[in-house]
Enzyme design. Sequence first.
Site: not given
Ligand code: GLN
Length: 474
Positions: A66, A141, A165
């Site tokens: 990632k 994400s 994410s």
């Molecule tokens: N979707 C969550 C956010 O927008 C979690 C994102 C993540 O785990 N990096 O913060």
Amino acid sequence: MIDTLRLSAEGAKDLLDRKEVSGAELFAAYLEAIGERDAELHCYLHVCEESSAHPPAGDGIPIAVKDVIGTRGIPTTAGSKILEGYVPVYDSTVVSNLKGHGLRILGKTNTDEFAMGSSTENSAYGPTHNPWDPSRVPGGSGGGSAAAVSAGLAPWALGSDTGGSIKQPSALCGNVGLRPTYGTVSRYGIVAFASSLDQVGPVARTVRDCAYLYSIIAGRDPCDSTTVDSPEVVLPQGEDLKGVRVGLPRELNEHAAIDPGVRASVERAIELLRQLGAEVGECSLPRSVDFGLPCYYLVAPAEASSNLARYDGVRYGYRSPGPGDRLDMYKHTRDEGFGDEPKRRILIGTYALSAGYYDAYYGQAQKVRTMLIREHAEAFERFDVLLSPTSPTVAFELGAKTENPLAMYLNDLLTIPSCMAGLPGLNVPCGLSEGLPVGLQLIGPQFSENTLFAVGHALERALAFDLVPTRYRL
Ligand code: GLN
């Protein structure tokens, strides 16, 4: 012929050990798959040439990483324009660990900007598409890593998880993802989002691959003082779950936002767990669902506003060419470099941390967080693992939630509470609804990864979910 759509990392390792393929041939097979399918899916922000893969020689399994994870000599943008052109001069500890095991980096995968989002649509470089249906999101994400693994563009990948994410994109793409116990994997060299929550973890095709990759990246790191040594990883084998106590938190299983098709798939998996000998019972996490999300959306933006202060046009990536003095340069750089979502979070976080509001917001959220930790601990007095759907819905259409940040935040309703409590969670694909993957999450106490692997592996065998997206099956 190497069938990357079906090859697990363990399978790849067998081929290499038996010398049936070379590391270079394996790498080339994935590059070919990327060439065939990534124009449509856009999983990768950067693909490595065979010659720039590290280590260049050697017989390692390829892996995707990632783009919030720092890689020496390979661009690392965190999906943001403000880091365009940034090439780290050092490796993150997790990447050093990969290289130490001979793994070869295929490329860097797409992510919501600074890992803020649930659909990968917040990437400054355009969205990733779900391999099961390209009109739908892959989750986020870490949608790039999850989609790459499901589309056979990498045998496995690293993701990062702050509030879901890793688990949520794995659910939406139909593969296995682990958010490890907070503190078991080094964050040295990772683009920071919310430091009390961020964890790097594996995305894989099987629970065994996931466990193996976790064993490579976990462990104490002198460069990250929040890390500890974790128990030795045991690769799961058996399918017997006799005596394993599985708790079903009512609030996470019966929430009105959960689609009936998702509920039905998860219920079938619960029935299988019973048949495998698990003792399944109900429990309650009374505050998790009501307070988890609001608490997260104070703590995470507060920490993000502090972490993102370093992007000023001086030290990394993009610098605005606009007119004016040094202060104008900061302002223009941040205005032009950050997208809407990081800006939204910097505003919320700065507000919550400002004098006069700190106790009312950040301080209060920390107290709620302690309550969430306690109520999980209580549930683990009676149960070894907790189970619920990972995401309330299957993958949704691109654009469906981009105009409404609150609707987007609700995707993480079920993953966030355990993240707030620092607990490990494993997504296991458990079926299809509307032709799209459904995932369930297994949550355990701190350092219970081996239990999650054992339960996940038994379930995976019993479910026999076919990971290959229907449109790629011959
Ligand atoms: N979707 C969550 C956010 O927008 C979690 C994102 C993540 O785990 N990096 O913060």
